[in-house]
Design an enzyme around this catalytic site. Structure first.
Site, PDB file in Angstrom:
ATOM      1  N   GLU A  10      -3.487   3.042  -1.128  1.00 16.56           N
ATOM      2  CA  GLU A  10      -2.732   2.822  -2.369  1.00 16.56           C
ATOM      3  C   GLU A  10      -2.455   4.140  -3.079  1.00 16.56           C
ATOM      4  O   GLU A  10      -2.790   4.355  -4.237  1.00 16.56           O
ATOM      5  CB  GLU A  10      -3.468   1.847  -3.288  1.00 16.56           C
ATOM      6  CG  GLU A  10      -3.553   0.440  -2.742  1.00 16.56           C
ATOM      7  CD  GLU A  10      -4.083  -0.574  -3.736  1.00 16.56           C
ATOM      8  OE1 GLU A  10      -3.821  -1.775  -3.538  1.00 16.56           O
ATOM      9  OE2 GLU A  10      -4.765  -0.166  -4.714  1.00 16.56           O
ATOM     10  N   GLU A  63      -2.517  -5.867   1.814  1.00 16.93           N
ATOM     11  CA  GLU A  63      -3.506  -6.485   0.926  1.00 16.93           C
ATOM     12  C   GLU A  63      -2.834  -7.596   0.137  1.00 16.93           C
ATOM     13  O   GLU A  63      -1.765  -7.392  -0.454  1.00 16.93           O
ATOM     14  CB  GLU A  63      -4.090  -5.471  -0.076  1.00 16.93           C
ATOM     15  CG  GLU A  63      -5.001  -4.433   0.505  1.00 16.93           C
ATOM     16  CD  GLU A  63      -5.684  -3.605  -0.572  1.00 16.93           C
ATOM     17  OE1 GLU A  63      -5.850  -4.128  -1.703  1.00 16.93           O
ATOM     18  OE2 GLU A  63      -6.030  -2.450  -0.288  1.00 16.93           O
TER      19      GLU A  63
END
Length: 386
Positions: free
Chosen positions: A164, A274
């Protein structure tokens, strides 16, 4: 960390001598589970059940159609005995024994790296602003880690260079307020150092890992990947996207449209790497649930049926828009006697695939890979994706 032996010697030998071609085959679609917590949960006494009977959790995921296990690695997390190289070794061995591929997720931090923070490992803080030295350290650490795994027949099929990475990699917690955006020459040097290390590790291995770059929430992906390309970050294979409706401005249709544009613009495989959804708003412990009622969408109640419908709908959205995978985070982080820094138990037990109200029995959503998805006509109609 307790040392456990789950595989007989013959099984280990069979795994390590499996053909590289089998391990390297790219699935038509990744049906994934991030199992970064499962080893720790078992050490804490967790038992995973299907139909009331206890089963090995890795076997449960393989038998329900999952073909990919994602696992994180921190540089030197002194606050936990897990998510280090030894823990990753165990995860890869057990995933491979069940016939699943592995996605290794380098956080390049001693703690959680995510869309809100990217904190340099303490060992590298003295060279944080020396870009050539920091890039070399990142490169060497990545290469050494992968070569150590490869020496034991545990090279992952896919590698994330960062987790991320919405913000500048390996910075400080306050950089999002004190710096005017990303220093892209520095950021590109770090990303390319990691990418180069993965390619070099693959040169000497039967398995040539695919490389993923990963951004949180679809609305952040297009400007980030455009900037990365402008600064020479191009040698990667997959775009990873986190999608949690609680933190995203996109609905499922918006996610699908973004996947379609990314696929067209970069010719990379796009994976929702995710996502998650609760099957209840209740909690089994004193640790607060991160996915509470504010997570819910009207068409998906916090029930086992709602969790399954969410998973099948998001997967169908990804398929319909040219994406190549969905990974659930973290379906085995159940409540146990152990504690985190946020309280006793788990912050995620209401969004796992195991219902504590039924003795940690597998929820309906645990079977999401086996749903009847509609595949593009040029890819063989409704043929199986695995």
């Amino acid at each position: 960390m307790m040392i456990r032996c789950f595989l007989a010697a013959a099984s280990v030998a069979a795994v390590l001598t499996a053909s590289a071609a089998q391990a390297q085959d790219v699935p038509r679609f990744y049906f994934g589970a991030d199992l970064s917590y499962v080893n720790e949960m078992e050490d804490c006494g967790a038992v995973y059940r299907v139909g009331g009977q206890a089963h090995d959790p890795y076997a449960i995921f393989a038998e329900t159609g999952h073909n990919l296990v994602r696992v994180r690695i921190w540089n030197d997390a002194e606050w936990t005995d897990y998510s280090d190289l030894d823990d990753v070794r165990e995860t890869i061995r057990r995933a491979r024994a069940e016939g699943m591929q592995v996605l290794l997720d380098f956080h390049y931090s001693d703690d959680w790296a995510d869309g809100d923070k990217q904190i340099v490992p303490k060992a590298w803080r003295p060279i944080r602003d020396d870009v050539p030295a920091l890039a070399q350290a990142l490169h060497d650490y990545t290469l050494e880690t992968l070569r150590a795994l490869d020496a034991e027949g545990l090279m992952p099929e896919t590698v994330q260079v960062g987790n991320e990475t919405n913000l500048e990699m390996m910075g400080e917690l306050d950089w999002k307020e004190t710096r005017d955006g990303i220093d892209w020459p520095r950021n590109a040097a770090l990303l390319n150092a990691g990418i180069r290390a993965v390619r070099e590790a693959g040169e000497d291995s039967a398995i040539k890992p695919r490389i993923m770059l990963h951004i949180a929430q679809p609305e952040n992906t297009e400007p980030w990947f455009a900037a990365a390309q402008d600064h020479g970050v191009t040698d990667y294979d997959l775009i990873g996207v986190s999608y949690y409706r609680k933190w995203s401005t996109n609905d499922l249709a918006g996610l699908g449209a973004t996947i379609q544009r990314l696929d067209a613009a970069y010719d990379k495989d796009v994976v929702v790497v995710e996502t998650s959804y609760p099957f209840t708003n209740e909690g089994a412990d004193t640790s607060p649930n991160l996915l509470g009622p504010d997570t819910l969408l009207p068409q998906y109640p916090a029930t086992q049926e709602g969790q399954l419908k969410y998973m099948t709908d998001i997967t169908q959205t990804v398929i319909a828009n040219g994406g190549t995978g969905v990974v659930y985070w973290e379906p085995a982080w159940v409540s146990t006697r152990c504690s985190t820094r946020w309280g006793r138990g788990s912050n995620w037990e209401n969004a796992t695939f195991f219902d504590w109200r039924e003795g940690n029995d597998l929820t309906m959503a645990g079977h999401w890979p086996t749903a009847a998805y509609r595949w593009p006509a040029d890819a063989g109609g409704e043929a199986a994706a695995q």
